[in-house]
Write a protein that holds these residues in place. Structure first.
Motif, PDB file in Angstrom:
ATOM      1  N   LYS A  67       9.521   9.820  -8.767  1.00 50.42           N
ATOM      2  CA  LYS A  67       9.863  11.158  -8.676  1.00 50.42           C
ATOM      3  C   LYS A  67      11.353  11.135  -8.628  1.00 50.42           C
ATOM      4  O   LYS A  67      12.233  11.826  -9.024  1.00 50.42           O
ATOM      5  N   GLU A  68      11.880  10.290  -7.518  1.00 49.96           N
ATOM      6  CA  GLU A  68      13.168  10.446  -6.907  1.00 49.96           C
ATOM      7  C   GLU A  68      13.935   9.624  -8.111  1.00 49.96           C
ATOM      8  O   GLU A  68      15.175  10.245  -8.292  1.00 49.96           O
ATOM      9  N   GLU A  81       6.625   5.028  -1.217  1.00 49.20           N
ATOM     10  CA  GLU A  81       5.411   5.005  -2.181  1.00 49.20           C
ATOM     11  C   GLU A  81       5.870   5.193  -3.682  1.00 49.20           C
ATOM     12  O   GLU A  81       6.786   5.883  -3.981  1.00 49.20           O
ATOM     13  N   LYS A  82       4.923   4.533  -4.381  1.00 51.16           N
ATOM     14  CA  LYS A  82       5.386   4.295  -5.936  1.00 51.16           C
ATOM     15  C   LYS A  82       5.537   5.619  -6.470  1.00 51.16           C
ATOM     16  O   LYS A  82       6.652   6.022  -7.276  1.00 51.16           O
ATOM     17  N   SER A  83       4.672   6.654  -6.416  1.00 54.57           N
ATOM     18  CA  SER A  83       4.996   8.113  -7.203  1.00 54.57           C
ATOM     19  C   SER A  83       6.124   8.764  -6.643  1.00 54.57           C
ATOM     20  O   SER A  83       6.813   9.549  -7.281  1.00 54.57           O
ATOM     21  N   ARG A 105       6.382  -3.020  -9.234  1.00 53.47           N
ATOM     22  CA  ARG A 105       7.688  -2.527  -9.716  1.00 53.47           C
ATOM     23  C   ARG A 105       7.509  -1.155 -10.049  1.00 53.47           C
ATOM     24  O   ARG A 105       6.780  -0.721 -10.800  1.00 53.47           O
ATOM     25  N   VAL A 106       8.426  -0.290  -9.854  1.00 57.68           N
ATOM     26  CA  VAL A 106       8.635   1.227 -10.084  1.00 57.68           C
ATOM     27  C   VAL A 106       9.119   1.293 -11.461  1.00 57.68           C
ATOM     28  O   VAL A 106       8.342   2.276 -12.343  1.00 57.68           O
ATOM     29  N   ALA A 107       9.931   0.318 -12.084  1.00 56.18           N
ATOM     30  CA  ALA A 107      10.488   0.602 -13.199  1.00 56.18           C
ATOM     31  C   ALA A 107      10.401  -0.881 -13.855  1.00 56.18           C
ATOM     32  O   ALA A 107      11.532  -1.539 -13.940  1.00 56.18           O
ATOM     33  N   PRO A 108       9.205  -1.285 -14.282  1.00 53.12           N
ATOM     34  CA  PRO A 108       8.995  -2.643 -14.884  1.00 53.12           C
ATOM     35  C   PRO A 108       9.840  -3.207 -16.143  1.00 53.12           C
ATOM     36  O   PRO A 108      10.241  -4.131 -16.364  1.00 53.12           O
TER      37      PRO A 108
END
Length: 134
Positions: free
Chosen positions: A97-98, A91-93, A1-4
């Motif tokens: 960033k977005e 892609e996670k990073s 998850r990008v924002a857990p």
């Protein structure tokens, strides 16, 4: 998850997102991601139509429009704060960033509100409030 740490609520269509926000406290959602065209077999509102209803109903959180077509002007006229053209990075990073770019819109808006009203939403309200992708 990008924002857990984010709590995420999902709505399959605009009508459901309206119902979710009507049943919640005004500041319950920190951000709403709204797609222009949502998969549904029933008659449904477009994302821009849904945003207009949400704003009329007093929803003040950050709303980010999503579309594979360049509908940024339509979303902004409807009341969206930002727009992401799909496909967006997976892609996670790059995705982080977005998301940070979109959240910076909220931060700038909060600072402007603070300047005008001497009150601002803190950064914690962004990360702790539920996110509703539609």
């Amino acid at each position: 998850r990008v924002a857990p740490k984010w709590q995420v609520d999902q709505a399959p269509n605009g009508e459901t997102s309206i119902e979710l926000t009507m049943g919640a406290a005004k500041d319950h959602y920190g951000i709403i991601f709204m797609d222009q065209y949502m998969a549904s077999t029933e008659k449904q509102l477009l994302g821009t139509d849904t945003i207009q209803v949400l704003r009329r109903n007093g929803v003040r959180c950050l709303i980010c429009g999503l579309s594979a077509n360049d509908h940024e002007d339509k979303f902004r006229r409807a009341g969206a704060d930002d727009f992401i053209l799909k496909p967006f990075p997976c892609e996670k990073s790059a995705l982080q960033k977005e998301l940070l770019r979109v959240l910076n819109v909220q931060r700038a808006r909060s600072q402007a509100t603070s300047t005008n009203n001497d009150t601002a939403m803190g950064e914690s309200s962004i990360s702790s409030s539920p996110v509703m992708p539609v």
